[in-house]
Design an enzyme around this catalytic site. Structure first.
Site, PDB file in Angstrom:
ATOM      1  N   CYS A 166      27.886  55.881  38.111  1.00 41.51           N
ATOM      2  CA  CYS A 166      28.088  56.156  39.622  1.00 41.51           C
ATOM      3  C   CYS A 166      27.005  56.891  40.456  1.00 41.51           C
ATOM      4  CB  CYS A 166      29.426  56.909  39.732  1.00 41.51           C
ATOM      5  SG  CYS A 166      29.432  58.457  39.049  1.00 41.51           S
ATOM      6  N   SER A 217      36.760  52.075  40.844  1.00 39.57           N
ATOM      7  CA  SER A 217      36.064  51.211  41.825  1.00 39.57           C
ATOM      8  C   SER A 217      37.022  51.696  43.152  1.00 39.57           C
ATOM      9  CB  SER A 217      36.295  49.746  41.598  1.00 39.57           C
ATOM     10  OG  SER A 217      37.722  49.510  41.413  1.00 39.57           O
TER      11      SER A 217
HETATM   12  P1  NAD Z   1      37.900  49.918  37.880  1.00 42.27           P
HETATM   13  O1  NAD Z   1      38.353  50.263  39.136  1.00 42.27           O
HETATM   14  O2  NAD Z   1      37.868  48.373  37.544  1.00 42.27           O
HETATM   15  O3  NAD Z   1      38.802  50.390  36.788  1.00 42.27           O
HETATM   16  C1  NAD Z   1      39.008  51.887  36.732  1.00 42.27           C
HETATM   17  C2  NAD Z   1      40.512  52.281  36.230  1.00 42.27           C
HETATM   18  O4  NAD Z   1      41.389  51.436  37.244  1.00 42.27           O
HETATM   19  C3  NAD Z   1      40.731  51.276  34.639  1.00 42.27           C
HETATM   20  O5  NAD Z   1      41.488  52.221  33.977  1.00 42.27           O
HETATM   21  C4  NAD Z   1      41.643  50.112  35.070  1.00 42.27           C
HETATM   22  O6  NAD Z   1      42.377  49.823  34.169  1.00 42.27           O
HETATM   23  C5  NAD Z   1      42.270  50.564  36.355  1.00 42.27           C
HETATM   24  N1  NAD Z   1      42.458  49.388  37.492  1.00 42.27           N
HETATM   25  C6  NAD Z   1      41.575  48.300  37.552  1.00 42.27           C
HETATM   26  N2  NAD Z   1      41.849  47.566  38.600  1.00 42.27           N
HETATM   27  C7  NAD Z   1      43.059  48.059  39.011  1.00 42.27           C
HETATM   28  C8  NAD Z   1      44.150  47.894  40.032  1.00 42.27           C
HETATM   29  N3  NAD Z   1      43.767  46.481  40.724  1.00 42.27           N
HETATM   30  N4  NAD Z   1      45.188  48.247  39.989  1.00 42.27           N
HETATM   31  C9  NAD Z   1      45.518  49.403  39.384  1.00 42.27           C
HETATM   32  N5  NAD Z   1      44.680  49.864  38.279  1.00 42.27           N
HETATM   33  C10 NAD Z   1      43.310  49.286  38.091  1.00 42.27           C
HETATM   34  O7  NAD Z   1      36.395  50.347  37.501  1.00 42.27           O
HETATM   35  P2  NAD Z   1      35.509  50.318  36.309  1.00 42.27           P
HETATM   36  O8  NAD Z   1      34.849  48.859  36.585  1.00 42.27           O
HETATM   37  O9  NAD Z   1      36.206  50.610  34.954  1.00 42.27           O
HETATM   38  O10 NAD Z   1      34.426  51.544  36.805  1.00 42.27           O
HETATM   39  C11 NAD Z   1      33.182  51.307  37.670  1.00 42.27           C
HETATM   40  C12 NAD Z   1      33.449  51.829  38.974  1.00 42.27           C
HETATM   41  O11 NAD Z   1      33.548  53.119  38.606  1.00 42.27           O
HETATM   42  C13 NAD Z   1      32.269  51.905  39.890  1.00 42.27           C
HETATM   43  O12 NAD Z   1      32.609  51.456  41.197  1.00 42.27           O
HETATM   44  C14 NAD Z   1      31.750  53.305  39.801  1.00 42.27           C
HETATM   45  O13 NAD Z   1      31.189  53.481  40.766  1.00 42.27           O
HETATM   46  C15 NAD Z   1      32.783  54.075  39.579  1.00 42.27           C
HETATM   47  N6  NAD Z   1      32.797  55.246  39.101  1.00 42.27           N
HETATM   48  C16 NAD Z   1      32.734  56.364  39.999  1.00 42.27           C
HETATM   49  C17 NAD Z   1      32.548  57.592  39.513  1.00 42.27           C
HETATM   50  C18 NAD Z   1      32.449  58.801  40.338  1.00 42.27           C
HETATM   51  O14 NAD Z   1      32.642  59.793  39.980  1.00 42.27           O
HETATM   52  N7  NAD Z   1      32.497  58.619  41.893  1.00 42.27           N
HETATM   53  C19 NAD Z   1      32.224  57.919  38.192  1.00 42.27           C
HETATM   54  C20 NAD Z   1      32.281  56.604  37.449  1.00 42.27           C
HETATM   55  C21 NAD Z   1      32.492  55.572  37.523  1.00 42.27           C
END
Ligand code: NAD
Length: 520
Positions: free
Chosen positions: A304, A249
């Site tokens: 995504c 995200s």
């Molecule tokens: P997320 O950001 O909640 O989690 C991703 C990772 O970040 C996890 O490993 C999590 O533990 C860590 N994380 C979460 N919050 C954090 C914080 N506050 N501080 C530090 N680390 C943190 O994302 P998600 O819900 O697992 O995945 C969905 C998101 O990923 C959507 O927004 C989607 O669009 C995006 N995404 C983007 C792509 C791309 O290539 N652009 C591909 C896949 C997913």
């Protein structure tokens, strides 16, 4: 600490009362070539989103264990970087064979932990497998450059060297593909790696690491740690880590980008999206409807590259009616069921959030053409299911438009002209993907030229590029300058060294010149 080798088991059955269930297996860390149970008592349950059954339990890696993982990666680096590239490639050649061998096991794990259908889970693994295949040709990808005789017998050349210890932080939605975007490229370039899978579905990463070790990856080259913000902050702050790949995200991605770059690290950060399609009146009706339905609702909208918004140029009525008919026929079920078109969303909280955004759309004036919020799936009544949902008459000021929904919800908008449609897309802050459906080459060319998005589909519902290209999100969907995989991915995981050499018998006694050397 006891060594855990091989997969911790997971159950795929329907939910039972928790009192009768044994406690779920703990997901190990991988440190220095050993799967080890964490000392941590803080854990997160991995929940099967179709049943609410706890599949496994992820202990949050302690600081000490994190430092041990980094130290193992650091120790493994000198020998690994000096391992011939042909040997490193051969590990990938074996890894791709082993992933094919175990693709069913990987897919089962993904469906159990993440919820997507088994067929879609195979696709998740396969798209990652293609990156491993690409890494098998790393010697060509990592080649430097050479220019002979730039001046007086000087022959400079550049070489691409590995950085050292790199790290990857993964999202929940592609438990195999995204780790495989990261570590195969990084380690085949000669780096060592710390992988932090999503705490929601870490199982595929563990299986992939087992396969990588079976393929011959030496101890310490790939390590796995678990947790959320604490371990992520530790990755950002650790001076031994040179580069971070992040997918997830915007909140987490921008935090990691700024915290890690402030420490001088390279960061590539792929983030959120709001992918639009423009449909022109001359588009092929059947193919366009199929594309919209597949890309809007596939993986329950949790890609995504999902198409979450469609802009119809001209009267949308007949398009919308047909869209509703096709979306209605999709089968919502546990991903394990062979007839499932879409499974559940990842968590109860995700379902609540998606339902809230649908409701906010209705309250701000959008028409709910199809409402999937109250769906009940027989046999899986506790699952986080949302059926395909279509909102029409959506405008750019609505919250459901401004937020990434990340669920099976398609927003329909109208534009009076092609220009207006392009403006709608370009005003959106995200720039992951955009698609156009038309029979006009001229319109397609104008779209491709003017649209501000990284990945453009022309009569294709936003393709994820194959590994010889790169994944090229832009605007708020990406931070950094070197994209994932392809040539850019190799450049991300390597740094350039330029060597200037002179092997020539030089005339003596010509004196010393203190002027800046030039090639004149
Ligand atoms: P997320 O950001 O909640 O989690 C991703 C990772 O970040 C996890 O490993 C999590 O533990 C860590 N994380 C979460 N919050 C954090 C914080 N506050 N501080 C530090 N680390 C943190 O994302 P998600 O819900 O697992 O995945 C969905 C998101 O990923 C959507 O927004 C989607 O669009 C995006 N995404 C983007 C792509 C791309 O290539 N652009 C591909 C896949 C997913």
């Amino acid at each position: 600490i006891f060594a855990l080798r091989s997969s911790y088991c997971f159950s795929t059955g329907a939910a039972e009362p928790s009192s009768r269930l044994p406690s779920p297996p703990r997901v190990p860390n991988l440190i220095g070539g050993k799967f080890v149970d964490s000392q941590s008592s803080s854990t997160i349950d991995v929940i099967n989103p179709a049943t609410q059954e706890a599949v496994s339990r992820v202990p949050l890696t302690t600081n000490e264990e994190f430092r041990a993982a980094v130290s193992a990666a650091k120790q493994a680096f000198p020998a690994w970087r000096n391992t011939p590239i042909t040997t490193r490639q051969r590990v990938m050649l074996k890894l791709q064979e082993l992933i094919r061998r175990d693709i069913d096991k990987l897919a089962m794990n993904i469906t159990t932990e993440q919820g997507k259908t088994l067929k879609d889970a195979h696709g998740d693994v396969f798209r990652g497998l293609e990156v491993v295949e690409h890494a098998c040709g790393m010697a060509t990808l990592q080649m430097g450059e050479y220019v002979p005789n730039v001046s007086n017998g000087m022959d400079p050349f550049s070489i691409r060297e590995p950085l050292g210890v790199c790290a990857g932080i993964c999202p929940f939605n592609f438990p195999a593909m995204i780790p495989l975007w990261m570590f195969p490229v990084a380690v085949t370039c000669g780096n060592t790696f710390i992988l932090k899978p999503s705490e929601k579905d870490p199982g595929a990463s563990i299986i992939l690491a087992e396969l990588a070790m079976e393929a011959g990856l030496p101890d310490g080259v790939l390590n796995i740690v678990h947790g959320t913000s604490d371990v992520v902050n530790a990755i950002c702050d650790d001076d031994n880590i040179r580069a971070i790949s992040f997918v997830g995200s915007n909140t987490a991605g921008m935090h990691i980008y700024s915290r890690a770059s402030a420490k001088g690290k390279r960061v590539q950060s792929n983030m959120g999206a709001k992918n639009h399609a423009i449909v022109l009146p001359d588009a092929n009706v059947d193919a366009t409807l199929n594309a919209l339905v597949a890309a809007g609702f596939g993986a329950a909208g949790q890609r995504c590259m999902a198409l979450s918004t469609v802009v119809f140029v001209g009267d949308p009525q007949s398009w919308e009616n047909k869209l509703v008919e096709r979306a209605k026929s999709l089968k919502v079920n546990s991903g394990m069921e062979p007839d499932a078109d879409l499974g559940p969303v990842i968590s109860k909280q995700a379902k609540e959030r998606v339902c809230r955004l649908i409701q906010s759309g209705v309250e701000s004036g959008a028409r709910l053409l199809l409402d999937g919020r109250n769906i009940v799936v027989p046999g899986f009544e506790r699952g986080n299911f949302i059926g395909p949902t279509i909102l029409s008459g959506v405008t750019a000021d609505m919250e459901c438009y401004k937020e990434e929904i990340f669920g099976p919800v398609l927003l329909c908008m109208e534009a009076g002209s092609f220009e207006e449609a392009i403006n709608i897309l370009n005003r959106n802050k995200y720039g992951n993907g955009a698609a156009i459906f038309t029979a006009s080459g001229a319109a397609a060319r104008k779209f491709q030229t003017e649209i501000e998005a990284g990945q453009v589909g022309i009569n294709v519902p936003i393709p994820v590029p194959l590994p010889f290209f790169s994944f090229t999100g832009s605007k708020a969907s990406f931070a950094g300058d070197l994209n994932f995989y392809g040539k850019a991915g190799v450049n991300f995981y390597t740094q350039i060294k330029t060597v200037t050499q002179q092997w020539k018998d030089l005339p003596g006694g010509s004196g010393v010149s203190l002027a800046m050397p030039t090639s004149q």
